[in-house]
Design an enzyme around this catalytic site. Structure first.
Site: not given
Lengths: 339, 339
Positions: B173, B201, B203-204, B224-225, B227
């Protein structure tokens, strides 16, 4: 420093295990509507059932009852007349989370959320992707719009155009937290969201830390109210964090919620309706709300009961059992004819 | 107790205003890809531009560049070959948030998120509802799938079936935090999410407190990573909260992220890749990451530069500028032919 920390950890662990000897169980849920589901799930907990099962059982009960108009079947639709739902499930032992936002035509969103919590990837699905996942995994389909909800929607549409009313009204999420006799905790949420919302609108209910959070070593929290404002504060996470510093659930609720409501009024200019419930891993509970708010609680020591909370003076919460009259009026109101 | 609190507040406020005399500006962004956008937006900040504008400017630059394969145009698609994107925008003065999840066919998701942040209701839209909102509000449409991204997707599909690989890879991200000369802060995120994700889907990145959080009186953070794991910890909120207790951004990052990674390994059994960036309202910044991670920073005192961070010993972060060689190899790699 390292040694000191380690010693403290050992000590704390033992203390914790000692406390765990007094095995207990408890559940709390937002709004009057949580009552029947809680009563049912608490019987399971009494018989050694798990928190994960109890949360799903309790919320399914709310989703299935057609006269609760903000959750599941009978929930009020979006501006286009479609019932779009949000739901989340969190396991307090592992932090595993599953969530759906904007799912439709599925009987029990909470069961989909729980199943997703077992996935390490793709555990939060939105929109048609969420619905397709549920269909492909053999979850039961259902048109979630009841004739009653359709009538309320049509009436509201008329009022909006005739009386120039704000379309947005009603956003009551069922949020349930459970503690079982193994000291495991779980939390779940389910809602049809803001009545008359724009298609695809979601709120706080599926968002970790906002609509819900739980850590079995501490406790859990869940929120209901205007999701757009709740997500400005991460209040469920903050309540759990505060309980982790040693506060009771009631202290944690009061200290997390009321200062944030003040801050939001100051910085954003207004604050929507907020109500938060919390339960710790000793079976103690707490509430904070800036509006009249009902909730249900049952514990090992205390039969399931509906209470009413109101904001009190100086960042406190006033709580009393609801009267028999209130319950009777409620039962009548939710089934009253729609003209 | 009440008086004591009030006195503290007055004192703190004065101190704060005194510090504000030294007007400064700064930006931080996740990954090497943030560099050009940051450099451009920092020129605007130098000329008195606002943090809200700077965040949108910087992220649009990343969204528009076809060779960044995890954000906007050129982003890698989901399992069905569709580029679905998540984005959020938060104003640190007012806490106003706008967000989209699972939006498609829209050139600049960050601009949609920013526009939604002006709405009190319906400020977070998902799926086709988000796309329809953007279309109805005259945002520019674009097929976000480049021929290059389609080739990478097709190649990956072959590898998954031939080599029995896990389909899920890549989830970078862009998250950007800005401080302007009026001491206003903002944060934004944008991503095409997990490569090969299931449709819908998310994520965070669009979730407040998880992918981002900002309070102009304290500072901001972005993540970032993976989520699915980031949302188990509410780390962006926690970093901002810790900075609010007086920690530097680096101390806050280290103290929020590394203990949580440990806890997640212990409780969930594993932890995905996490990288967090933070900036406070004095222009100081910090990083925590459990994987090699590049980021870009520019401040009034320090020209925009790309750094590399790695996890260090005992919950610390090792940071060094990236070499000219690294940058050259990166530029070559992102444009290398796909076989």
């Amino acid at each position: 420093m390292y040694i000191q920390f380690w010693v403290y950890f050992i000590y704390d662990k033992r203390l914790h295990e000692k406390e765990m000897v007094g095995l207990t169980y408890a559940m709390i849920g937002t709004w009057r509507m949580a009552y029947e589901g809680l009563a049912k799930a608490l019987t399971d907990l009494q018989n050694g059932g798990s928190s994960n099962d109890a949360v799903e059982t309790a919320i399914k009960e709310v989703e299935d009852y057609p006269f609760f108009k903000s959750v599941g079947y009978g929930g009020l639709p979006n501006a286009q007349g479609l019932v779009e739902m949000d739901s989340a499930f969190m396991d307090g032992d592992t932090f595993a989370i599953g969530a759906v936002a904007g799912i439709s035509d599925i009987k029990n969103p909470i069961s989909v959320a729980r199943k997703l919590s077992h996935e390490h990837f793709n555990s939060f699905l939105v929109g048609t992707g969420a619905t397709q996942y549920a269909m492909a995994n053999a979850f039961e389909a259902r048109n979630m719009l009841t004739e009653r909800a359709r009538k309320i929607w049509a009436k509201r549409l008329r009022e909006i155009s005739e009386k120039n009313l704000s379309p947005y009204d009603g956003h009551d999420t069922v949020g349930v937290i459970s503690l079982d006799q193994n000291n495991s905790m779980a939390v779940g949420t389910s809602t049809s969201g803001l009545f008359m919302k724009k298609p695809g609108r979601t709120g706080d209910s599926a968002l970790s830390g906002n609509g819900f959070y739980v850590d079995s070593e501490i406790g859990g929290a869940a929120a209901t109210g205007l999701g757009e404002d709740l997500m400005k504060g991460c209040l469920s996470y903050e309540i759990v964090r505060l309980m982790g510093t040693g506060l009771t659930p009631q202290q944690a609720c009061d200290q997390a919620v009321y200062p944030f409501v003040d801050k939001l009024k100051q910085r954003y200019g207004k604050a929507g309706e907020f109500s938060l419930v919390a339960l710790n891993n000793q079976g103690e509970w707490g509430i904070a709300t800036n509006v009249e708010f009902t909730f249900a609680v049952g514990t090992e020591k205390q039969e399931t009961q509906v209470y009413m909370a109101n904001p009190g003076p100086q960042h406190t919460t006033l709580i009393k059992p609801v009267s028999r009259e209130w319950l009777t009026a409620y039962a009548k109101r939710i089934k009253a004819p729609i003209d």
